[in-house]
Motif scaffolding. Structure first.
Motif, short mmCIF file in Angstrom:
data_model
loop_
_atom_site.label_atom_id
_atom_site.label_comp_id
_atom_site.label_asym_id
_atom_site.label_seq_id
_atom_site.Cartn_x
_atom_site.Cartn_y
_atom_site.Cartn_z
N GLU A 69 0.74 -1.76 -0.23
CA GLU A 69 0.06 -0.19 0.37
C GLU A 69 0.88 1.05 0.15
OE1 GLU A 69 -2.29 0.33 3.25
OE2 GLU A 69 -4.17 -1.64 2.71
N GLN B 199 2.76 1.92 -3.55
CA GLN B 199 1.67 2.15 -4.58
C GLN B 199 1.27 3.55 -3.97
OE1 GLN B 199 -0.78 -1.49 -4.68
NE2 GLN B 199 0.54 -2.65 -5.89
N THR B 200 1.23 4.34 -3.54
CA THR B 200 0.71 5.30 -2.46
C THR B 200 1.88 6.55 -3.41
OG1 THR B 200 0.75 5.76 -0.56
CG2 THR B 200 -1.06 4.56 -1.52
#
Length: 92
Positions: free
Chosen positions: A88, A91-92
């Protein structure tokens, strides 16, 4: 847990207790399968390190350096939670 993002890759450090470098794996996604090597061998969690580095390098098409310092072997649920949190952040 700490993630440093670079234009051509990522450095991920997971440590238990104080911030420390530990076992380290580097993975490079150059083709259909990533090329992975161990820089500092792990007493435990070598599979977690390898899978994490390969998943990061494949998803970002770059270099992934993953370091883990843990006192004892990770439980499967803990490893899964860490992997999800790391992906997470990547991917941010």
């Amino acid at each position: 847990m700490e993630v440093l993002k670079f234009e051509n890759g990522n450095f991920v450090s997971v440590s238990e207790g104080s911030e420390r470098l530990g076992s380290m794996v580097v993975s490079l996604a150059t083709g259909p399968t990533p090329v992975t090597t161990t820089v500092i061998p792990a007493r435990t969690e070598s599979l977690f390190l390898k899978l994490t580095a390969e998943r990061i390098s494949t998803s970002t098409k770059g270099i992934a350096i993953v370091s883990t310092f843990v006192q004892r072997e990770l439980e499967p649920d803990t490893a899964k939670t860490l992997m999800t949190a790391i992906m997470e952040l990547i991917q941010t």
